[in-house]
Scaffold this motif. Structure first.
Motif, short mmCIF file in Angstrom:
data_model
loop_
_atom_site.label_atom_id
_atom_site.label_comp_id
_atom_site.label_asym_id
_atom_site.label_seq_id
_atom_site.Cartn_x
_atom_site.Cartn_y
_atom_site.Cartn_z
N ARG A 125 -2.36 12.12 -32.62
CA ARG A 125 -2.98 13.40 -32.97
C ARG A 125 -2.09 14.57 -32.56
O ARG A 125 -1.99 15.56 -33.28
N PHE A 126 -1.46 14.45 -31.40
CA PHE A 126 -0.56 15.51 -30.94
C PHE A 126 0.59 15.69 -31.93
O PHE A 126 0.94 16.80 -32.31
N HIS A 127 1.18 14.59 -32.35
CA HIS A 127 2.31 14.66 -33.28
C HIS A 127 1.87 15.13 -34.66
O HIS A 127 2.63 15.83 -35.34
N ASP A 128 0.65 14.78 -35.07
CA ASP A 128 0.14 15.25 -36.36
C ASP A 128 -0.03 16.77 -36.38
O ASP A 128 0.16 17.40 -37.41
N LYS A 129 -0.37 17.35 -35.22
CA LYS A 129 -0.54 18.80 -35.13
C LYS A 129 0.78 19.53 -35.14
O LYS A 129 0.86 20.69 -35.54
#
Length: 161
Positions: free
Chosen positions: A156-160
């Motif tokens: 999720r962090f990388h998707d943001k």
């Protein structure tokens, strides 16, 4: 709110003089009241933890440093409801059970109130603790579950970004 005195046993290591002095002062002050009996055992091996957990009603875990608290999993396996700070490890690992109450970080009044809530609802929360922990029959399965949670957080962090 408490209708009788409470015994509190503190286990764990103290790594610095400031914390040791603060704990000594806290214990001395608490033991001067009629409401508490507090003792500090220091580091506890498996046998001592078993003895304490098997006689306990609630597990309080006021650490905000840990990224994963295996002792919390151990306490839940004894059917102990628990109170923790709402640190990331607790939010990610224990948010699906009401057996683990999460106080706002360093809000000691909320922490204490949640401890009393656990005492008042001990029988229901014991069952919920055991039900939660029984979903992970082995420690390896629990660890794999937590790794999946952490991988999801990273994704999720990388998707943001």
């Amino acid at each position: 709110k408490l209708k009788r005195p409470v015994s509190l046993t503190i286990m764990g290591s103290i790594d610095d003089d400031f914390s040791k002095t603060a704990l000594d002062n806290l214990i001395k002050k608490a033991n001067q009241t009629k409401h508490f009996s507090v003792c500090f055992l220091g580091w506890a091996d498996a046998k001592l933890k078993h003895d304490i957990f098997s006689r306990s009603r609630v597990f309080l875990y006021p650490s905000h440093y840990d990224t994963y608290a295996i002792v919390l999993v151990e306490a839940l396996s004894y059917g102990l409801p628990a109170v923790v700070w709402d640190a990331p490890f607790a939010k990610n690992t224990f948010s699906t059970t009401t057996a683990v109450k999460q106080a706002k970080l360093l809000d000691t009044n909320e922490f204490a109130n949640l401890a009393i809530t656990c005492l008042d609802n001990e029988h229901v929360l014991r069952t919920r603790a055991l039900n939660f922990i029984s979903k992970f029959p082995t420690m390896n399965q629990k660890i794999l579950h937590d790794i999946n949670i952490f991988q999801e957080i990273i994704r999720r962090f990388h998707d943001k970004n």
